[in-house]
Structure formats: C-alpha cells, structure tokens
Write a protein that holds these residues in place. Structure first.
Motif, PDB file in Angstrom:
ATOM      1  N   PRO A  40       0.861  -1.286   0.156  1.00  0.00           N
ATOM      2  CA  PRO A  40       0.012  -0.014   0.053  1.00  0.00           C
ATOM      3  C   PRO A  40       0.929   1.198  -0.001  1.00  0.00           C
ATOM      4  O   PRO A  40       0.522   2.297  -0.608  1.00  0.00           O
ATOM      5  N   ILE A  41       1.881   1.460   0.700  1.00  0.00           N
ATOM      6  CA  ILE A  41       2.898   2.122   0.669  1.00  0.00           C
ATOM      7  C   ILE A  41       3.496   2.363  -0.313  1.00  0.00           C
ATOM      8  O   ILE A  41       3.583   3.691  -1.230  1.00  0.00           O
ATOM      9  N   ALA A  42       3.810   1.585  -1.219  1.00  0.00           N
ATOM     10  CA  ALA A  42       4.394   1.695  -2.622  1.00  0.00           C
ATOM     11  C   ALA A  42       3.649   2.115  -3.693  1.00  0.00           C
ATOM     12  O   ALA A  42       4.059   2.939  -4.523  1.00  0.00           O
ATOM     13  N   GLU A  43       2.156   1.620  -3.263  1.00  0.00           N
ATOM     14  CA  GLU A  43       1.078   2.159  -4.571  1.00  0.00           C
ATOM     15  C   GLU A  43       1.252   3.896  -4.218  1.00  0.00           C
ATOM     16  O   GLU A  43       0.974   4.840  -5.277  1.00  0.00           O
ATOM     17  N   LEU A  44       1.123   4.376  -2.887  1.00  0.00           N
ATOM     18  CA  LEU A  44       0.902   5.737  -2.879  1.00  0.00           C
ATOM     19  C   LEU A  44       2.251   6.437  -3.201  1.00  0.00           C
ATOM     20  O   LEU A  44       2.191   7.542  -3.827  1.00  0.00           O
ATOM     21  N   GLU A  45       3.580   5.951  -3.269  1.00  0.00           N
ATOM     22  CA  GLU A  45       4.664   6.628  -3.559  1.00  0.00           C
ATOM     23  C   GLU A  45       4.575   6.680  -5.247  1.00  0.00           C
ATOM     24  O   GLU A  45       5.110   7.619  -5.766  1.00  0.00           O
ATOM     25  N   GLY A  46       4.143   5.180  -5.853  1.00  0.00           N
ATOM     26  CA  GLY A  46       3.978   5.418  -7.230  1.00  0.00           C
ATOM     27  C   GLY A  46       3.100   6.537  -7.755  1.00  0.00           C
ATOM     28  O   GLY A  46       3.326   7.301  -8.824  1.00  0.00           O
ATOM     29  N   LYS A  47       2.061   6.878  -6.772  1.00  0.00           N
ATOM     30  CA  LYS A  47       1.016   7.953  -7.388  1.00  0.00           C
ATOM     31  C   LYS A  47       1.648   9.311  -7.298  1.00  0.00           C
ATOM     32  O   LYS A  47       1.541  10.179  -7.905  1.00  0.00           O
ATOM     33  N   ILE A  48       2.520   9.567  -6.097  1.00  0.00           N
ATOM     34  CA  ILE A  48       3.176  10.730  -5.752  1.00  0.00           C
ATOM     35  C   ILE A  48       3.982  11.139  -7.045  1.00  0.00           C
ATOM     36  O   ILE A  48       4.346  12.047  -7.466  1.00  0.00           O
ATOM     37  N   ALA A  49       5.020   9.880  -7.097  1.00  0.00           N
ATOM     38  CA  ALA A  49       6.055  10.177  -8.478  1.00  0.00           C
ATOM     39  C   ALA A  49       5.235  10.420  -9.562  1.00  0.00           C
ATOM     40  O   ALA A  49       6.039  11.291 -10.598  1.00  0.00           O
ATOM     41  N   GLU A  50       4.284   9.879  -9.963  1.00  0.00           N
ATOM     42  CA  GLU A  50       3.606  10.201 -11.308  1.00  0.00           C
ATOM     43  C   GLU A  50       2.904  11.371 -11.234  1.00  0.00           C
ATOM     44  O   GLU A  50       2.984  12.064 -12.527  1.00  0.00           O
ATOM     45  N   GLN A  94       1.333  12.849   0.325  1.00  0.00           N
ATOM     46  CA  GLN A  94       2.638  12.652   1.088  1.00  0.00           C
ATOM     47  C   GLN A  94       2.312  12.515   2.592  1.00  0.00           C
ATOM     48  O   GLN A  94       2.766  11.451   3.109  1.00  0.00           O
ATOM     49  N   GLY A  95       1.122  13.345   3.058  1.00  0.00           N
ATOM     50  CA  GLY A  95       0.814  13.179   4.312  1.00  0.00           C
ATOM     51  C   GLY A  95       0.182  11.890   4.559  1.00  0.00           C
ATOM     52  O   GLY A  95       0.488  11.117   5.673  1.00  0.00           O
ATOM     53  N   LYS A  96      -0.577  11.270   3.738  1.00  0.00           N
ATOM     54  CA  LYS A  96      -1.176  10.239   3.691  1.00  0.00           C
ATOM     55  C   LYS A  96      -0.227   8.874   3.779  1.00  0.00           C
ATOM     56  O   LYS A  96      -0.535   7.815   4.632  1.00  0.00           O
ATOM     57  N   MET A  97       0.462   9.061   2.870  1.00  0.00           N
ATOM     58  CA  MET A  97       1.737   8.031   2.931  1.00  0.00           C
ATOM     59  C   MET A  97       2.510   8.107   4.451  1.00  0.00           C
ATOM     60  O   MET A  97       2.649   6.736   4.667  1.00  0.00           O
ATOM     61  N   GLU A  98       2.939   9.186   4.782  1.00  0.00           N
ATOM     62  CA  GLU A  98       3.633   8.973   5.940  1.00  0.00           C
ATOM     63  C   GLU A  98       2.779   8.553   7.224  1.00  0.00           C
ATOM     64  O   GLU A  98       3.328   7.697   8.230  1.00  0.00           O
ATOM     65  N   GLN A 158       1.881   4.000  10.766  1.00  0.00           N
ATOM     66  CA  GLN A 158       0.993   2.974  11.389  1.00  0.00           C
ATOM     67  C   GLN A 158       1.634   1.510  11.093  1.00  0.00           C
ATOM     68  O   GLN A 158       1.522   0.605  11.937  1.00  0.00           O
ATOM     69  N   THR A 159       2.095   1.305   9.840  1.00  0.00           N
ATOM     70  CA  THR A 159       2.630  -0.014   9.501  1.00  0.00           C
ATOM     71  C   THR A 159       4.200  -0.490  10.208  1.00  0.00           C
ATOM     72  O   THR A 159       3.870  -1.562  10.851  1.00  0.00           O
ATOM     73  N   TYR A 160       4.695   0.637  10.461  1.00  0.00           N
ATOM     74  CA  TYR A 160       6.030   0.435  11.307  1.00  0.00           C
ATOM     75  C   TYR A 160       6.021   0.424  12.771  1.00  0.00           C
ATOM     76  O   TYR A 160       6.680  -0.157  13.343  1.00  0.00           O
ATOM     77  N   ALA A 161       4.720   0.807  13.350  1.00  0.00           N
ATOM     78  CA  ALA A 161       4.350   0.649  14.775  1.00  0.00           C
ATOM     79  C   ALA A 161       4.147  -0.588  15.151  1.00  0.00           C
ATOM     80  O   ALA A 161       3.979  -0.858  16.319  1.00  0.00           O
ATOM     81  N   LEU A 176      11.881   6.841  10.494  1.00  0.00           N
ATOM     82  CA  LEU A 176      10.587   6.033   9.979  1.00  0.00           C
ATOM     83  C   LEU A 176      10.459   5.260   8.772  1.00  0.00           C
ATOM     84  O   LEU A 176      11.217   5.955   7.783  1.00  0.00           O
ATOM     85  N   GLY A 177      10.261   4.119   8.725  1.00  0.00           N
ATOM     86  CA  GLY A 177      10.194   3.240   7.633  1.00  0.00           C
ATOM     87  C   GLY A 177      11.600   2.294   7.451  1.00  0.00           C
ATOM     88  O   GLY A 177      11.788   1.856   6.613  1.00  0.00           O
TER      89      GLY A 177
END
Length: 318
Positions: free
Chosen positions: A10-20, A40-44, A49-52, A268-269
């Motif tokens: 899910p993080i990869a998908e958001l980063e992909g959208k940001i890059a696009e 960016q805020g949503k991804m962070e 949440q994931t790494y916690a 983070l991450g």
C-alpha cells in the motif's frame, strides 16, 4: 525509488502515485502541489502505522532489506582515517569479516564488522556475510591487537550465521567461534557490539560478547534463523513466520529479556529509507558508550563483561 517489501505494497502504491503526479507537474502547467502534499501526508501516516506494529517476521524482512546500511557503510561514514587490516596470519583473508583502525569522533578504536555486500558481485565476494573460520581468527587477531595497544573495540554484527560449508568444518568452524567468544570475554579494553541487521546464531555471538550490546531498532538477533527453526520443528521453511514469533528475536523482546542493553532508533520506515540519519544515530550512541567506559581499569572492564553474561544464565535458571 525504494525496494518495497511485501507488507509495504500500500505504501508503494502511494509513492508511485506521488511520483506520477510530480512527473505530470514537471511536464506542464498543472498545479499538483496540493494533491502531492495530501498524498505525502497520507503516505507518512500509513508508514507510521505500518512500522508501529511490525510482526517479528516483518522485522526480519526489514533487517534483511537489500538497501539497509551495511558494515562498510557505517565504517566509511563514522570512522575517520580508517586503515583496513587483513588476514588471520594462518590461512587466508576472509572477506566476510572487515576490520581495521580508525577514529570515531576523535576516539581511536579498532572496528570489526561482518559485511554482506550490496550487489551480486560484492555479495559473492563477501560470502553474503557468512564468515569462515579464518574470518573469526582474523577478528581475534584484531581484538588482541586492540588489547595490546589499549584501544576500545567496536563490532558491527550483520550475518545470517557462520558459513556452513564442508571446508569451513574442515578448518575448525566451531572451534574458531568458541575461541572468538573466549577472546571477546578476555579483553581488558571496552568492547561495544552493535547488531545492525541480522544477528544469526554463533556467527553473531562470536563478535557480540561485549560490555555493551545494542541493536538497531529493526535488527533481529536469534539463536537460529526463522527458516532454520521452522525446518527443524515443522520440517518446512514455510512456517518461518510462526518460528519468528516464538524466537523472541526483535530488539524490543531482547531488551526486555536483558540480552541487550539498548536500542538505537531508526528513521521512520527503517534505516534503508534514510541511511545517513540511521548511521548518525548509531554514531551518537557509540560515542556515549565509549565515554561511559573510558578510564575504567582493564581488570574491571573484563570482570563486568563476564558478570554480564553470567547474569543472563542465572535469569534463565530462575
């Protein structure tokens, strides 16, 4: 672009959208700043949440991440005037163990690390961080040299385990590991050990029998790999996730069990996202630990180290 782990999709998908979006914005008059900021805020938030709530198996995956800083990265960043030293003076120079003299923020030290390598060529050269007997004998030689010249020793642990090949057994793998542990416990200078990635079995403890043993936040340290444990207990490596839960291999678990003394936080991450930040954090921790052990008489340094490991045994019997 980062290499993403399975649980990071899910993080990869958001980063992909940001890059696009950024690419679209750079090729036209579109104002996409607000949308990029929102994503960016949503991804962070998702990353936090994931790494916690990483499971032990997910922590193991992070510890093995191909982009995670390796021993030579830490040495190149933190150790000034590093002079590499090679060979065990008996058989060969094992590339899985790197070491030498240098200065950590002005303090002369001997640093010894297990190096996995970063690409295919370097991984093969460093035997994927799995030392052979001559690697441990090289580490012993460097530790004794540090003892002779009254230099504190820093070890950087990152190995799936000692090399299990036939030639390693022929050259005395078990004896070399045992002697390396003995050497660690016999030093009269401070020995600071850091698990920077994987701390696998005797291959790790051979360099990690220190006055202070610390772990990076997302490192793992265990008596056997999850896959190895699963293959013994369930005759299948597919049960590795269950084995990881049972092994208590995370930094948090081991700190609670008093096997390690401290945890060094990661960005983070994980350290692979911001290597420079992670390495600076470890530099701060090492500087503090070296200062804490400076000026203590050699016999006391050795006695405290031995008592530390004897106490672990007493806790296990209680």
């Amino acid at each position: 672009m980062h290499t993403f782990l399975d649980f990071e999709k899910p993080i990869a998908e958001l980063e992909g959208k940001i890059a696009e979006l950024r690419h679209m914005g750079s090729s036209g008059d579109l104002d996409i700043a607000e949308e990029v900021s929102r994503l960016q805020g949503k991804m962070e938030k998702l990353l936090r949440q994931t790494y916690a709530k990483l499971t032990p198996w997910q922590k193991t995956q992070v510890a093995r991440h191909p982009d995670r800083p390796k021993a030579l990265d830490y040495i190149q960043t933190l150790i000034d005037d590093f002079t590499p030293l090679a060979g065990d003076r008996a058989f060969a120079d094992d590339q899985a163990i790197v070491g030498g003299l240098g200065r950590l923020r002005g303090q002369s030290v001997m640093v010894i690390g297990q190096e996995k390598g970063r690409d295919t060529e370097s991984r093969v050269r460093h035997n994927f961080g799995m030392p052979r007997p001559e690697g441990y004998r090289k580490a012993m030689r460097l530790m004794r040299m540090a003892d002779r010249f009254h230099l504190p020793v820093i070890t950087l642990v990152d190995t799936p385990g000692a090399y299990p090949g036939k030639e390693a057994e022929e050259r005395g793998q078990a004896e070399a590991i045992a002697r390396s542990i003995e050497t660690c416990l016999d030093l009269r200078v401070p020995l600071i050990s850091v698990v920077i990635g994987e701390g696998g079995s005797g291959g790790a403890i051979a360099l990690a029998s220190g006055n202070a043993v610390v772990m990076m936040e997302h490192a793992v340290y265990s008596v056997i790999s999850p896959e190895g444990c699963a293959s013994i207990l369930w005759r299948s490596g597919e049960q590795a996730e269950i084995a990881a839960d049972a092994l208590r291999l995370t930094a948090e678990d081991l700190h609670e069990l008093k096997v390690i003394d401290a945890i060094v936080g990661e960005p983070l991450g994980g350290a692979h996202r911001e290597p420079e930040v992670a390495m600076a954090s470890l530099g701060d921790a090492l500087e503090g630990l070296l200062k804490a052990w400076t000026g203590i008489e050699g016999g006391v340094v050795r006695a405290r180290r031995r008592e530390k490991f004897l106490e672990m045994g007493k806790q296990g019997l209680a």
